[in-house]
Scaffold this motif. Structure first.
Motif, PDB file in Angstrom:
ATOM      1  N   LEU A 106     -17.707 -39.119  27.574  1.00  0.00           N
ATOM      2  CA  LEU A 106     -16.448 -39.666  27.089  1.00  0.00           C
ATOM      3  C   LEU A 106     -16.442 -39.731  25.563  1.00  0.00           C
ATOM      4  N   CYS A 107     -17.526 -40.228  24.985  1.00  0.00           N
ATOM      5  CA  CYS A 107     -17.620 -40.318  23.517  1.00  0.00           C
ATOM      6  C   CYS A 107     -17.590 -38.937  22.879  1.00  0.00           C
ATOM      7  N   SER A 108     -18.219 -37.960  23.535  1.00  0.00           N
ATOM      8  CA  SER A 108     -18.242 -36.595  22.994  1.00  0.00           C
ATOM      9  C   SER A 108     -16.852 -35.978  22.964  1.00  0.00           C
ATOM     10  N   SER A 109     -15.997 -36.419  23.876  1.00  0.00           N
ATOM     11  CA  SER A 109     -14.652 -35.838  23.966  1.00  0.00           C
ATOM     12  C   SER A 109     -13.663 -36.477  22.998  1.00  0.00           C
ATOM     13  N   LEU A 110     -14.053 -37.550  22.337  1.00  0.00           N
ATOM     14  CA  LEU A 110     -13.136 -38.247  21.436  1.00  0.00           C
ATOM     15  C   LEU A 110     -12.912 -37.454  20.161  1.00  0.00           C
ATOM     16  N   PRO A 111     -11.687 -37.457  19.632  1.00  0.00           N
ATOM     17  CA  PRO A 111     -11.454 -36.819  18.327  1.00  0.00           C
ATOM     18  C   PRO A 111     -12.192 -37.560  17.228  1.00  0.00           C
ATOM     19  N   GLY A 112     -12.371 -36.896  16.104  1.00  0.00           N
ATOM     20  CA  GLY A 112     -13.201 -37.439  15.027  1.00  0.00           C
ATOM     21  C   GLY A 112     -12.852 -38.843  14.584  1.00  0.00           C
ATOM     22  N   GLY A 113     -11.573 -39.141  14.420  1.00  0.00           N
ATOM     23  CA  GLY A 113     -11.194 -40.454  13.900  1.00  0.00           C
ATOM     24  C   GLY A 113     -10.994 -41.522  14.950  1.00  0.00           C
ATOM     25  N   ALA A 114     -11.181 -41.176  16.220  1.00  0.00           N
ATOM     26  CA  ALA A 114     -10.921 -42.140  17.295  1.00  0.00           C
ATOM     27  C   ALA A 114     -12.018 -43.178  17.382  1.00  0.00           C
ATOM     28  N   SER A 115     -11.650 -44.362  17.842  1.00  0.00           N
ATOM     29  CA  SER A 115     -12.617 -45.449  17.989  1.00  0.00           C
ATOM     30  C   SER A 115     -13.375 -45.324  19.304  1.00  0.00           C
ATOM     31  N   ALA A 116     -14.688 -45.296  19.216  1.00  0.00           N
ATOM     32  CA  ALA A 116     -15.505 -45.250  20.429  1.00  0.00           C
ATOM     33  C   ALA A 116     -15.455 -46.587  21.150  1.00  0.00           C
ATOM     34  N   VAL A 117     -15.306 -47.666  20.394  1.00  0.00           N
ATOM     35  CA  VAL A 117     -15.272 -49.007  20.991  1.00  0.00           C
ATOM     36  C   VAL A 117     -14.107 -49.133  21.959  1.00  0.00           C
ATOM     37  N   ALA A 118     -12.914 -48.706  21.528  1.00  0.00           N
ATOM     38  CA  ALA A 118     -11.726 -48.819  22.372  1.00  0.00           C
ATOM     39  C   ALA A 118     -11.880 -48.011  23.653  1.00  0.00           C
ATOM     40  N   ALA A 119     -12.608 -46.908  23.561  1.00  0.00           N
ATOM     41  CA  ALA A 119     -12.744 -46.025  24.717  1.00  0.00           C
ATOM     42  C   ALA A 119     -13.730 -46.550  25.747  1.00  0.00           C
ATOM     43  N   VAL A 120     -14.824 -47.159  25.297  1.00  0.00           N
ATOM     44  CA  VAL A 120     -15.902 -47.506  26.237  1.00  0.00           C
ATOM     45  C   VAL A 120     -15.988 -48.989  26.551  1.00  0.00           C
ATOM     46  N   ALA A 121     -15.316 -49.838  25.792  1.00  0.00           N
ATOM     47  CA  ALA A 121     -15.475 -51.289  25.955  1.00  0.00           C
ATOM     48  C   ALA A 121     -15.252 -51.774  27.391  1.00  0.00           C
ATOM     49  N   PRO A 122     -14.198 -51.329  28.103  1.00  0.00           N
ATOM     50  CA  PRO A 122     -14.001 -51.840  29.474  1.00  0.00           C
ATOM     51  C   PRO A 122     -15.172 -51.510  30.391  1.00  0.00           C
ATOM     52  N   ALA A 123     -15.758 -50.316  30.240  1.00  0.00           N
ATOM     53  CA  ALA A 123     -16.842 -49.904  31.137  1.00  0.00           C
ATOM     54  C   ALA A 123     -18.157 -50.607  30.826  1.00  0.00           C
ATOM     55  N   LEU A 124     -18.283 -51.196  29.637  1.00  0.00           N
ATOM     56  CA  LEU A 124     -19.535 -51.865  29.267  1.00  0.00           C
ATOM     57  C   LEU A 124     -19.790 -53.111  30.105  1.00  0.00           C
ATOM     58  N   THR A 125     -18.757 -53.600  30.761  1.00  0.00           N
ATOM     59  CA  THR A 125     -18.946 -54.812  31.583  1.00  0.00           C
ATOM     60  C   THR A 125     -19.833 -54.535  32.789  1.00  0.00           C
ATOM     61  N   TYR A 126     -20.046 -53.253  33.117  1.00  0.00           N
ATOM     62  CA  TYR A 126     -20.908 -52.906  34.244  1.00  0.00           C
ATOM     63  C   TYR A 126     -22.355 -52.646  33.820  1.00  0.00           C
ATOM     64  N   LEU A 127     -22.633 -52.710  32.526  1.00  0.00           N
ATOM     65  CA  LEU A 127     -23.976 -52.413  32.028  1.00  0.00           C
ATOM     66  C   LEU A 127     -24.744 -53.684  31.735  1.00  0.00           C
ATOM     67  N   ASP A 128     -26.063 -53.638  31.937  1.00  0.00           N
ATOM     68  CA  ASP A 128     -26.905 -54.688  31.381  1.00  0.00           C
ATOM     69  C   ASP A 128     -27.495 -54.157  30.078  1.00  0.00           C
ATOM     70  N   SER A 129     -28.315 -54.961  29.420  1.00  0.00           N
ATOM     71  CA  SER A 129     -28.779 -54.586  28.084  1.00  0.00           C
ATOM     72  C   SER A 129     -29.665 -53.352  28.107  1.00  0.00           C
ATOM     73  N   ARG A 130     -30.419 -53.163  29.181  1.00  0.00           N
ATOM     74  CA  ARG A 130     -31.287 -51.992  29.243  1.00  0.00           C
ATOM     75  C   ARG A 130     -30.475 -50.718  29.433  1.00  0.00           C
ATOM     76  N   ALA A 131     -29.419 -50.773  30.221  1.00  0.00           N
ATOM     77  CA  ALA A 131     -28.536 -49.620  30.354  1.00  0.00           C
ATOM     78  C   ALA A 131     -27.806 -49.352  29.038  1.00  0.00           C
ATOM     79  N   MET A 132     -27.449 -50.439  28.338  1.00  0.00           N
ATOM     80  CA  MET A 132     -26.807 -50.283  27.037  1.00  0.00           C
ATOM     81  C   MET A 132     -27.752 -49.589  26.059  1.00  0.00           C
ATOM     82  N   ALA A 133     -29.024 -49.957  26.100  1.00  0.00           N
ATOM     83  CA  ALA A 133     -30.019 -49.312  25.245  1.00  0.00           C
ATOM     84  C   ALA A 133     -30.123 -47.823  25.570  1.00  0.00           C
ATOM     85  N   ALA A 134     -30.081 -47.507  26.869  1.00  0.00           N
ATOM     86  CA  ALA A 134     -30.123 -46.102  27.291  1.00  0.00           C
ATOM     87  C   ALA A 134     -28.898 -45.354  26.775  1.00  0.00           C
TER      88      ALA A 134
END
Length: 585
Positions: A106-134
């Motif tokens: 998903l991050c790779s598909s974002l245009p250069g100026g797009a915010s990665a935070v806005a794109a991935v923030a909702p899905a981060l609720t399914y990650l724990d810290s170790r998955a986030m590190a990965a």
């Protein structure tokens, strides 16, 4: 060479849904800086506490585990409201669950100026810290370090009561620190450690190991040793990765004895050195010019019952080459081939360098052809060794041919490259090409060292051609302005009972001159300065020369010369002074 070994234990992620998994990921492979498995003994060792693993000091503890993966909790709360005949709506208002691999895409598909935070923030609720590190590490592997740090910086900015706040724990901070190494952001890595402390997060063994590795990549080895010292003060027990890094630090700081001693220190801590540890120690000895000690470390590796790998054989070839044992280096290379070990550019560079030191330029060229047939691309070190081998073998045209091939393949020459090429032309008496190579060196913004200046100046001066000697004088002036040839004036001890500069009856000028051409030009410069001082009305004449019995001229010591001032240079100076009917003798 990095202290890590590409031949052993590649880190991999595992999870219930394939390679990366959903929701949780863990690191396997002790060589991964961000790995989280505890490497301590069951009792933690005398005087040490555990600093990794669930619930231990330095971890977020139960708070981190209960607050992570909040997306699943939200889904469960929704499931509990579903009654008979109802439809489970997983789309309306529910964040989308994505694997680490999907998030990276998903991050790779974002245009250069797009915010990665806005794109991935909702899905981060399914990650724990170790998955986030990965996730962060995979972003860095796909050349998206800036996006990884953008997301991590956003997580750090969240208030403590935010559902994603717990993703910033020792795992993700350690990963972020380790990611600063390749980009050489030491300041940022140190600031991250400070932020950890401010949050009440204790650094664990992996954090300190990661920080040491960043220090090495940023050429701050003394700081790496200080980090290791702090680790001991915090009573955190080093693991194998830490000791591997420490050996590398000692090698890069010239402390080969300390590097070898680490092998014994590890056993005292009930840690067995691994192949990588021995490899790094062998490399450390090679870097410090101790090939015989490197061979002894290799013997220890065999006595420990460990199997050499590609890096081991490459380091062994380098040791044999430095020890002047080309036959042993070739024998080791044959063993590599028989055992199917990968031959890297470092392997071939070490072997070609061994041929260079043994004066076997033809064999060096044969090996160079072989490495290209195997699809192994040469680097600058390879070309430098090959050009030097041709130069020492009296083959300036071959050296030039290799140099042109180097440029054709997009490999950038450095000062070692030009020094070898210039010396090849000088030894062949081709002073025109020597000067051309020097001018090309300057055009490529490659700064000449004193050895290069010395070679070019001597080559021009020996021609006897007026304009060439004038050019040599011009180059000598440039080198002198760049502090390549700096005169030193001191009071020579002539047995006077007094002390200090004014007490001696002799005045000594130490002139950095190591070849006939440079010696003559240094003499000329010195005589011009003496004349200027004697003609001066500023009082420098009385200060320097009044009351002196003798004025001495000494040829200084060069790191390229085996003795202070070659005999040829000394004889040249005496001949010039005699021709002047000079009182100097």
């Amino acid at each position: 060479m990095d202290s890590r070994d590409s031949d052993t234990r590649k880190g991999a992620y595992s999870g219930p849904h394939g390679r990366y998994g959903r929701g949780q990921a863990c690191f396997s492979g002790q060589n991964d800086i961000a790995q989280v498995h505890d490497t301590y003994r069951p009792d933690g060792g005398p005087g040490y506490h555990r600093t990794s693993g669930r619930g231990g000091p330095g971890h977020n503890g139960n708070r981190g585990r209960s607050r992570s993966q909040s997306g699943y909790k939200r889904l469960w709360d929704h499931v509990k409201t579903v009654g008979r005949g109802d439809t489970l709506d997983t789309d309306g208002g529910m964040p989308c669950e994505m694997s680490v691999e999907e998030l990276v895409k998903l991050c790779s598909s974002l245009p250069g100026g797009a915010s990665a935070v806005a794109a991935v923030a909702p899905a981060l609720t399914y990650l724990d810290s170790r998955a986030m590190a990965a996730f962060m590490k995979e972003l860095a592997k796909t050349q998206q370090l800036s996006r990884a740090m953008e997301i991590f910086d956003w997580l750090k900015s969240l208030p403590a009561d935010h559902e994603l706040y717990s993703l910033c724990d020792v795992y993700t901070f350690t990963t972020a620190i380790s990611l600063m190494g390749p980009s050489q952001q030491l300041r940022r890595a140190l600031e991250l450690v400070g932020e950890m402390r401010a949050r009440g997060l204790s650094c664990n063994v992996h954090t300190y190991s990661a920080l040491m590795n960043v220090c090495i990549k940023c050429d701050a080895c003394d700081l790496a040793l200080d980090v290791f010292k702090q680790m001991h003060e915090d009573r955190i027990r080093p693991n194998v990765v830490t000791y591997n890094t420490l050996v590398d630090v000692y090698g890069k700081t010239g402390q080969w004895e300390q590097a070898v001693r680490v092998l014994d220190d590890m056993r005292e801590e009930d840690l067995e050195p691994e192949v990588r540890t021995y490899n790094t120690a062998i490399i450390a000895c090679n870097m410090c010019g101790q090939p015989q000690e490197a061979l002894k470390v290799h013997q220890k590796l065999l006595e420990a019952g460990l199997q050499p790998i590609s890096t081991t054989y490459t380091a062994l070839i380098s040791a044999y080459g430095k020890a002047g044992q080309l036959d042993k280096a070739l024998e080791t290379f044959q063993t590599m081939m028989q055992r199917g070990c990968e031959r890297s550019v470092i392997t071939y560079s070490a072997l070609i360098s061994a041929c260079e030191k043994a004066g076997r330029w033809e064999l060096a060229l044969q090996l160079f052809d072989q490495m290209q047939r195997e699809g192994c691309a040469p680097n600058t070190v390879t070309y430098n060794s090959l050009i030097t081998a041709c130069q020492q073998g009296g083959q300036p045209e071959k050296a030039c041919e290799v140099f042109e091939q180097m440029k054709h393949h997009g490999c950038r020459p450095d000062v070692v490259t030009f020094a070898a090429l210039i010396n090849a032309y000088h030894r062949a008496g081709q002073w025109h090409k020597c000067l051309q190579a020097f001018e090309q060196m300057q055009q490529q913004n490659c700064k000449p060292d004193s050895f290069v200046y010395q070679t070019v100046i001597d080559s021009l001066w020996q021609t006897g051609v007026a304009w060439a000697q004038a050019r040599a004088w011009q180059l000598y002036g440039t080198a002198a302005r760049n502090w390549q040839y700096r005169f030193t004036v001191q009071a020579a001890n002539s047995g006077s009972s007094g002390g200090g500069f004014g007490a001696s009856r002799d005045l000594e000028y130490i002139v950095p001159a190591f070849t006939p051409g440079v010696a003559v030009l240094a003499l000329r410069k010195w005589l011009l300065e003496v004349v200027a001082q004697l003609s001066s009305d500023s009082g420098s004449r009385s200060l320097l020369f009044m009351g002196r019995d003798r004025i001495l001229l000494s040829l200084g010591r060069s790191r390229h010369a085996k003795e202070p001032g070659s005999s040829t240079a000394c004889q040249t100076l005496l001949s010039v002074l005699t021709g002047f009917r000079s009182p100097f003798r």
